[in-house]
Design an enzyme around this catalytic site. Structure first.
Site, PDB file in Angstrom:
ATOM      1  CB  ALA A  86      -0.962  -0.010   1.182  1.00 39.91           C
TER       2      ALA A  86
ATOM      3  CD  GLU B  60       6.727  10.854  -2.995  1.00 37.90           C
ATOM      4  OE1 GLU B  60       6.114  10.330  -3.948  1.00 37.90           O
ATOM      5  OE2 GLU B  60       7.954  11.082  -3.010  1.00 37.90           O
ATOM      6  N   GLY B  61       6.019   8.271   1.025  1.00 44.94           N
ATOM      7  CA  GLY B  61       7.000   8.011   2.094  1.00 44.94           C
ATOM      8  C   GLY B  61       7.863   6.799   1.761  1.00 44.94           C
ATOM      9  CG  HIS B  62       6.092   2.898   1.607  1.00 45.96           C
ATOM     10  ND1 HIS B  62       4.752   3.173   1.589  1.00 45.96           N
ATOM     11  CD2 HIS B  62       6.302   2.141   2.699  1.00 45.96           C
ATOM     12  CE1 HIS B  62       4.162   2.599   2.634  1.00 45.96           C
ATOM     13  NE2 HIS B  62       5.089   1.968   3.323  1.00 45.96           N
TER      14      HIS B  62
ATOM     15  CD  GLN C 156       5.404  -5.859  11.072  1.00 43.18           C
ATOM     16  OE1 GLN C 156       6.370  -6.475  10.636  1.00 43.18           O
ATOM     17  NE2 GLN C 156       5.257  -4.558  10.897  1.00 43.18           N
TER      18      GLN C 156
ATOM     19  CD  GLU D   6      13.844  11.020  11.846  1.00 42.70           C
ATOM     20  OE1 GLU D   6      15.064  10.904  11.990  1.00 42.70           O
ATOM     21  OE2 GLU D   6      13.294  12.086  11.528  1.00 42.70           O
ATOM     22  CE  LYS D   7       3.579   7.374  10.179  1.00 38.31           C
ATOM     23  NZ  LYS D   7       3.384   5.984  10.436  1.00 38.31           N
ATOM     24  CG  ASP D   8       6.984   3.147  11.338  1.00 37.98           C
ATOM     25  OD1 ASP D   8       5.936   2.943  11.944  1.00 37.98           O
ATOM     26  OD2 ASP D   8       7.017   3.405  10.110  1.00 37.98           O
TER      27      ASP D   8
ATOM     28  CB  SER E  52       0.393   6.390   7.684  1.00 37.59           C
ATOM     29  OG  SER E  52      -0.115   5.132   8.103  1.00 37.59           O
TER      30      SER E  52
HETATM   31  P1  AMP Z   1       5.374  -0.031   6.338  1.00 36.64           P
HETATM   32  O1  AMP Z   1       4.937  -0.433   4.975  1.00 36.64           O
HETATM   33  O2  AMP Z   1       4.392   0.820   7.070  1.00 36.64           O
HETATM   34  O3  AMP Z   1       5.907  -1.181   7.162  1.00 36.64           O
HETATM   35  O4  AMP Z   1       6.617   0.921   6.111  1.00 36.64           O
HETATM   36  C1  AMP Z   1       7.748   0.471   5.415  1.00 36.64           C
HETATM   37  C2  AMP Z   1       8.861   1.446   5.637  1.00 36.64           C
HETATM   38  O5  AMP Z   1       8.469   2.739   5.154  1.00 36.64           O
HETATM   39  C3  AMP Z   1       9.203   1.624   7.119  1.00 36.64           C
HETATM   40  O6  AMP Z   1      10.598   1.734   7.262  1.00 36.64           O
HETATM   41  C4  AMP Z   1       8.505   2.907   7.460  1.00 36.64           C
HETATM   42  O7  AMP Z   1       9.105   3.600   8.528  1.00 36.64           O
HETATM   43  C5  AMP Z   1       8.662   3.678   6.164  1.00 36.64           C
HETATM   44  N1  AMP Z   1       7.666   4.737   6.105  1.00 36.64           N
HETATM   45  C6  AMP Z   1       6.322   4.622   6.252  1.00 36.64           C
HETATM   46  N2  AMP Z   1       5.735   5.829   6.202  1.00 36.64           N
HETATM   47  C7  AMP Z   1       6.726   6.730   6.017  1.00 36.64           C
HETATM   48  C8  AMP Z   1       6.774   8.145   5.899  1.00 36.64           C
HETATM   49  N3  AMP Z   1       5.665   8.887   5.952  1.00 36.64           N
HETATM   50  N4  AMP Z   1       7.973   8.732   5.712  1.00 36.64           N
HETATM   51  C9  AMP Z   1       9.110   7.990   5.666  1.00 36.64           C
HETATM   52  N5  AMP Z   1       9.133   6.660   5.780  1.00 36.64           N
HETATM   53  C10 AMP Z   1       7.964   6.033   5.954  1.00 36.64           C
END
Ligand code: AMP
Length: 292
Positions: free
Chosen positions: A34, A37-39, A63, A156-158, A192
């Site tokens: 999903a 832009e963050g990813h 998790q 860094e978000k997490d 997110s």
């Molecule tokens: P996730 O798919 O939520 O497990 O996120 C995968 C990776 O993307 C993790 O390292 C998150 O910290 C990173 N991530 C998610 N949202 C953001 C964001 N808004 N900005 C930067 N990195 C993000």
């Protein structure tokens, strides 16, 4: 599209082995899909720093402490593959629990042995999502083993996750962990995958998280050093109808210590978690460093 799409862990292992055999540097971006832009900011950074980049997409049941959260987590492998391709990613792979853990007969959430995520998993997310970081550490250790990248990219978000994963990589002897800044919507909301589950009024309410963090940073900049007062600034934004606050804390972002009475964190970081409707959101911000 030029990206290689692999739906099998062993195929991914072979692809990565071939990259390493050719002497090319390899970067890994682990995700749950999903993608937003963050990813993609992580992928672009990885593409800048490595000759080859792969992303994993795996909604890791280990998790999720809340089965409902797992059940409604958004999925879009084809859309994700297109987005990764346009960001320059070379390969994307996914797999099943049995594919990731062929060494565990009948691999399931109940049978897969968890890694101890270590002391940085204590408190905040670790406290509110029991078992979460053990699940993260378990899948990340396996991803690192399958891909064997030079570097792995996390957001860094997490924030607490970056600490846990750094500890894990140190214990395993690699990879290098690269932490990338939080990508935000123009109005400040941290991007997110779960934002897609917010209704328009909830989306508006969710802005309280980033507003709270930036208010705390302004207070710090204005000279407030008392952690109780900084928490009060966070809560003044967060405590409103339709938001259920789980925590609003200031911690030392380097050693993860909670502030002692009268003591000042060297690297103060505000961290918040709240439920907006049925969606749980987290965000954090360095208070003394304008970059994030
Ligand atoms: P996730 O798919 O939520 O497990 O996120 C995968 C990776 O993307 C993790 O390292 C998150 O910290 C990173 N991530 C998610 N949202 C953001 C964001 N808004 N900005 C930067 N990195 C993000």
């Amino acid at each position: 599209m030029t990206i290689e799409e692999l739906r099998d862990v062993e195929a991914a292992r072979r692809w990565c082995r071939e990259v390493r055999r050719r002497g090319l540097t390899l970067g890994l971006v682990p995700t749950m899909g999903a993608l937003h832009e963050g990813h993609l900011s992580l992928v672009r950074r990885a593409v800048e720093e490595n000759r080859r980049v792969c992303a994993s997409i795996f909604v890791n049941p280990l998790q999720f402490d809340d089965p409902r959260d797992f059940a409604r987590y958004p999925h879009d492998f084809e859309g994700d593959a297109r987005a990764l391709d346009s960001a320059g990613c070379h390969m994307v792979f996914t797999g099943t629990l049995a594919g990731f853990f062929p060494d565990v007969p009948g691999a399931s959430s109940a049978t897969i042995p968890r890694r101890d995520p270590g002391p940085l998993a204590l408190g905040l997310e670790g406290e509110h999502r029991p078992g979460h970081f053990a699940g993260v550490a378990t899948i990340c250790a396996r991803l690192f083993e399958v891909v064997a990248p030079e570097a792995a990219y996390f957001g860094e978000k997490d924030y607490q996750q970056t600490l846990v994963v750094r500890d894990l990589a140190a214990a395993l002897g690699g990879p290098r962990i690269v932490v990338c800044p939080t990508s935000r919507e123009p109005d400040g909301l941290a991007r997110s995958s779960r934002n897609a589950l917010l209704s328009p009024p909830e989306r508006a309410r969710a802005l309280a998280l980033s507003r709270a963090l930036f208010a705390a940073r302004r207070a710090w900049t204005a000279g407030v050093r008392d952690v109780a007062r900084l928490r009060a600034v966070l809560l003044a934004e967060l405590e409103q109808p339709g938001i259920e606050v789980e925590y609003a804390e200031v911690r030392d972002g380097r050693d993860w210590s909670a502030p002692r009475p009268g003591g000042l964190p060297a690297a103060p970081r505000a961290l918040v978690a709240a439920r907006v409707g049925r969606v749980r959101l987290i965000d954090n911000l360095a208070l003394a460093d304008a970059r994030g």
